[in-house]
Design an enzyme around this catalytic site. Structure first.
Site, PDB file in Angstrom:
ATOM      1  N   PHE A  11       0.854  -1.187   0.000  1.00 37.19           N
ATOM      2  CA  PHE A  11       0.000   0.000   0.000  1.00 37.19           C
ATOM      3  C   PHE A  11       0.891   1.238   0.000  1.00 37.19           C
ATOM      4  O   PHE A  11       1.564   1.519   0.992  1.00 37.19           O
ATOM      5  CB  PHE A  11      -0.929  -0.037   1.217  1.00 37.19           C
ATOM      6  CG  PHE A  11      -1.431  -1.436   1.456  1.00 37.19           C
ATOM      7  CD1 PHE A  11      -2.207  -2.055   0.483  1.00 37.19           C
ATOM      8  CD2 PHE A  11      -1.036  -2.162   2.566  1.00 37.19           C
ATOM      9  CE1 PHE A  11      -2.624  -3.361   0.635  1.00 37.19           C
ATOM     10  CE2 PHE A  11      -1.437  -3.463   2.736  1.00 37.19           C
ATOM     11  CZ  PHE A  11      -2.224  -4.082   1.763  1.00 37.19           C
ATOM     12  N   ASP A  46       2.159   4.316   0.632  1.00 37.50           N
ATOM     13  CA  ASP A  46       1.923   5.400   1.590  1.00 37.50           C
ATOM     14  C   ASP A  46       3.179   6.271   1.690  1.00 37.50           C
ATOM     15  O   ASP A  46       4.003   6.273   0.786  1.00 37.50           O
ATOM     16  CB  ASP A  46       1.557   4.792   2.957  1.00 37.50           C
ATOM     17  CG  ASP A  46       2.738   4.065   3.585  1.00 37.50           C
ATOM     18  OD1 ASP A  46       3.666   3.672   2.843  1.00 37.50           O
ATOM     19  OD2 ASP A  46       2.769   3.912   4.815  1.00 37.50           O
ATOM     20  N   ASP A  88       4.426  -5.766   3.473  1.00 35.17           N
ATOM     21  CA  ASP A  88       3.996  -4.400   3.729  1.00 35.17           C
ATOM     22  C   ASP A  88       3.861  -4.145   5.228  1.00 35.17           C
ATOM     23  O   ASP A  88       4.384  -3.166   5.745  1.00 35.17           O
ATOM     24  CB  ASP A  88       2.653  -4.123   3.048  1.00 35.17           C
ATOM     25  CG  ASP A  88       2.129  -2.748   3.393  1.00 35.17           C
ATOM     26  OD1 ASP A  88       2.462  -1.790   2.691  1.00 35.17           O
ATOM     27  OD2 ASP A  88       1.414  -2.607   4.410  1.00 35.17           O
TER      28      ASP A  88
END
Ligand SMILES: Nc1nc2c(c(CN[C@H]3C=C[C@H](O)[C@@H]3O)cn2[C@@H]2O[C@H](COP(=O)(O)O)[C@@H](O)[C@H]2O)c(=O)[nH]1
Length: 306
Positions: free
Chosen positions: A213, A215, A283
């Site tokens: 993800f 970010d 992750d």
């Protein structure tokens, strides 16, 4: 998420400011291959969980607002997760679709017990309204109906969310190419998988399709590990905490190269350990390393996507 993988790989091949160091990947994988660090979902003990559909409503609201905490130096993800949990424990109808459509900025702040305006507060409120409205219009008000209609496919879930909820359409145009990053839509699928331990609402036959993800924490961790290398201009901008514009080449490269690098790490790790490693697992490990490092310098972009 073929479109996320493919478009991130395209950025990595054409990148000008961020490069992926394959010897850096090899070094990290070499160290990890004996014991891949497993991080428990909710290791912090901050999320709402009741093993039922209300948990899905909570996680969907959480991931609708799971972005851009850094402009307030005292605010972080934990405040959001815990704040929403406490709000739901106080009032189990707080995230009903009709209520979601009515929150104002000050009410959201009050719900989270945050003493001042939240970063991008107007956008947060708008996104809450969007979630409430579309859940009501297409899913009888329930995130559980959205999830149940996906037949245990995380790929279908991400596609359905991005089709129905414009706020989750996390993409960019980079050197003329459309790049798909889908951070909050994918993390919602991963949160279900983690919270329900891959069972019931968290059972997905294709959880391996989800990427990391993208970010602002994981890129900084990969840079510290020597996996990502930045141009000196970009490194200086991050060091100086200068804002990096949303949709700039630098910003898209930071995110897309992180996705691509984690895919490469996963492939190599799976090969060397003889076990199927998931990007979701990598992750969570990388993210937890990052948030436990207070000196971590991350890039700063005002964005509703991450
Ligand atoms: N790649 C990735 N990014 C993640 C998360 C999570 C939380 N996942 C939960 C799920 C299970 C665990 O138990 C975690 O609690 C948040 N973020 C992102 O980090 C940033 C927040 O940073 P800071 O301002 O320091 O709080 C912000 O962009 C936020 O969107 C993750 O897992 N992976």
């Amino acid at each position: 998420m073929e479109e996320v993988r493919e478009s991130s790989a395209w950025v990595a091949r054409n990148s000008s400011h961020v490069t992926i160091d394959s010897s850096g990947i090899e070094k990290v994988v070499e160290k990890m291959k004996e014991s891949i660090p497993k991080v428990e979902w909710d290791y912090e003990g901050i999320h709402y969980f009741d093993n039922g559909p209300l948990t899905l409503q909570y996680l969907f609201v959480l991931d609708a607002l799971n972005f851009c905490f850094w402009p307030d130096k005292d605010l972080n993800y934990d405040h959001l997760a815990k704040g929403l949990k406490d709000a739901l424990l106080d009032d189990n109808s707080a995230f009903d679709a009709d209520r979601l459509q009515k929150y104002t900025g000050p009410q959201l702040r009050e719900l989270l017990k945050w003493p001042r305006p939240l970063p991008l507060e107007e956008e947060r409120v708008r996104l809450l309204h969007e979630v409430g409205f579309e859940l009501e219009r297409s899913f009888a008000g329930k995130a559980s109906n959205l999830v149940e209609s996906c037949g245990k496919s995380a790929v279908k879930l991400v596609a359905l969310i991005t089709r129905h909820f414009p706020g989750f359409r996390d993409h960019s145009v980079y050197k003329g190419h459309q790049v798909f990053l889908y951070k909050r839509a994918q993390i919602f699928a991963a949160d279900l998988w983690g919270a329900f331990k891959g069972q019931g609402y968290g059972e997905f036959n294709d959880i391996g399709s989800i990427t990391m993800f993208a970010d602002y924490i994981v890129p900084a961790v990969l840079q510290q590990l020597g996996v990502l290398k930045y141009s000196s201009t970009l490194a200086n901008a991050i060091q100086a905490s200068s804002e990096i514009g949303a949709g700039t080449e630098e910003e898209v490269e930071l995110r897309a190269c992180t996705i691509y690098a984690v895919e490469k790490m996963r492939e190599l790790l799976s090969k060397k350990s003889g076990k199927q490693v998931l990007s979701v697992e990598l992750d969570l490990w990388l993210w937890s390393v990052g948030v436990q490092c207070p000196s971590l310098q991350h890039h700063r972009t005002l964005s509703i996507y991450y």
